[in-house]
Design a protein around this motif. Sequence first.
Motif, short mmCIF file in Angstrom:
data_model
loop_
_atom_site.label_atom_id
_atom_site.label_comp_id
_atom_site.label_asym_id
_atom_site.label_seq_id
_atom_site.Cartn_x
_atom_site.Cartn_y
_atom_site.Cartn_z
N HIS A 259 18.71 65.80 50.02
CA HIS A 259 18.17 66.68 51.04
C HIS A 259 19.03 67.90 51.22
O HIS A 259 20.03 68.16 50.56
CB HIS A 259 18.47 65.82 52.74
N GLY A 260 18.41 68.92 51.90
CA GLY A 260 18.94 70.26 51.85
C GLY A 260 20.32 70.18 52.56
O GLY A 260 21.13 70.90 52.20
N SER A 261 20.62 69.20 53.59
CA SER A 261 21.76 69.18 54.12
C SER A 261 22.96 68.81 52.99
O SER A 261 24.10 68.91 53.25
CB SER A 261 21.78 68.28 55.39
N LEU B 175 15.20 73.10 48.70
CA LEU B 175 15.25 74.55 49.42
C LEU B 175 14.56 74.89 50.56
O LEU B 175 15.30 75.67 51.43
CB LEU B 175 14.56 75.46 48.17
N LYS B 176 13.53 74.27 50.80
CA LYS B 176 12.74 74.53 52.14
C LYS B 176 13.60 73.94 53.17
O LYS B 176 13.59 74.54 54.59
CB LYS B 176 11.30 73.89 52.06
N GLU B 177 14.17 72.79 52.99
CA GLU B 177 15.00 72.07 54.14
C GLU B 177 16.18 73.22 54.51
O GLU B 177 16.52 73.10 55.46
CB GLU B 177 15.34 70.76 53.76
N MET C 137 11.17 82.79 50.39
CA MET C 137 12.33 82.52 50.70
C MET C 137 13.32 83.63 50.51
O MET C 137 14.42 83.37 50.65
CB MET C 137 12.78 80.98 50.26
N GLY C 138 12.82 84.60 49.92
CA GLY C 138 13.70 85.88 49.61
C GLY C 138 14.02 86.00 48.06
O GLY C 138 15.04 86.72 47.87
#
Length: 433
Positions: free
Chosen positions: A112-114, A163-165, A204-205
Amino acid sequence: MFRVIETFSGIGAQAKALERLGIKYEIVNTCDWDINAIIAYCRIHKGVIDVSACKEKTDEEIETFLRNTTLSLDGKKPISEYAFNRLTPEFRRLLYAAIKQTRNFVSITDVHGSDIYEGADLLTYSFPCQDLSLCGCWHGNKSGIARDAHNRSGMLWEVERILKEMHSANRQLPKFLVMENVTNILSTTHKRDFDDWKDTLVSMGYVNHIYRLNAKNFGVPQKRERAYMISVLCGGDSAKEALIDKYFSENNLEEDLIARRYRSRKFYLRDVLKLDYRKKCYREEANASQPNDTPSRVKIYQENDMLYDGRKINEIYVNTVTTKQDRNPNSGLITYDSGREGKSKWRYLTPRECFMLMGFDEYDYDAVISDNPEFKKNTRLLTNEKLIKMAGNSICVDVLEAIFKQLVEMNRLVSSDLNAYEFNGSEFHRDHA
């Protein structure tokens, strides 16, 4: 310190390239579910698998941990309950130690992103190519990287999810992303899906730049063309974006002269082929790579390059090292007569030679095979076929070296801290020969 997260890490071509550059780096996490690659990665990059570090863990605790991860015996599908139950307690402990020692997330579907380290300099992703490759298309598999395909190449969208998370939680994204895959990902067939992915990164830049690079232009005696996408986090800063665009236009690795400027070395087939059969391990490996004399093998003999005819090495660029050498076409053949009845008078490349053609050192291969563990009763883990598959699934180390040199240069370009990274020498070594 250059902090790196290797997803789909395999045997660690990324870590090997960073080691060669002399840059101070840390592999914050790896991520691979293939049991064979997990063991091989740890042996190459950690030297030994330190089982003593988990001596306080009971067999039951280790079993519980492994059951709560998504492991694979073949890199294609999760391990079955039956196969898991056959893993010996000793091997489970070895596997557990290797996972912990390499800080392996195991399956990307469980990340997960975390979980991702904030402030990472680089995240690499070389997701499975089977559903993108031309070979897959010939077998009727045209699903590619479609979002709804739920196939192996669709693991790309797990990277997007992670990455979205991070982005949604305002967590700092990695400065650089590097993708590697077969060039067919750039074809018209997959354009819509790949454009979708690139657009996601832009939102996302990131600024994306795509290379089609062939290993033979980076000092490697192998014709291996792959697609690489470098994504640089600019966060919408137009000045940084302009700097990055200008950098790529002036330092295009697809141009031969620039590729030569960035390559670290040049080596030849004579540096790879192990023809001194007085050495026991070379002879045994040659024997294991010598096929039976069958009609299908006669056709292979007739239609593939002879790399060594018994007298002279044919110094050519070999065909792409794939996950299997006993196929037509393959990377080339070597005249070899072991005197064994029913065997062809030639052999394929050995796993050792395949590892070296991918840019690994011979001592890396020796580390992998230094102790072939018994993973189930009377069965050793590492076979010739599995070793060749690991090499074929890897990335050419020498190409990654050139790309990573560019990442460091770009980081210096857009960073106010020009001393962000320390090196063994003041400049990268560049081979101008």
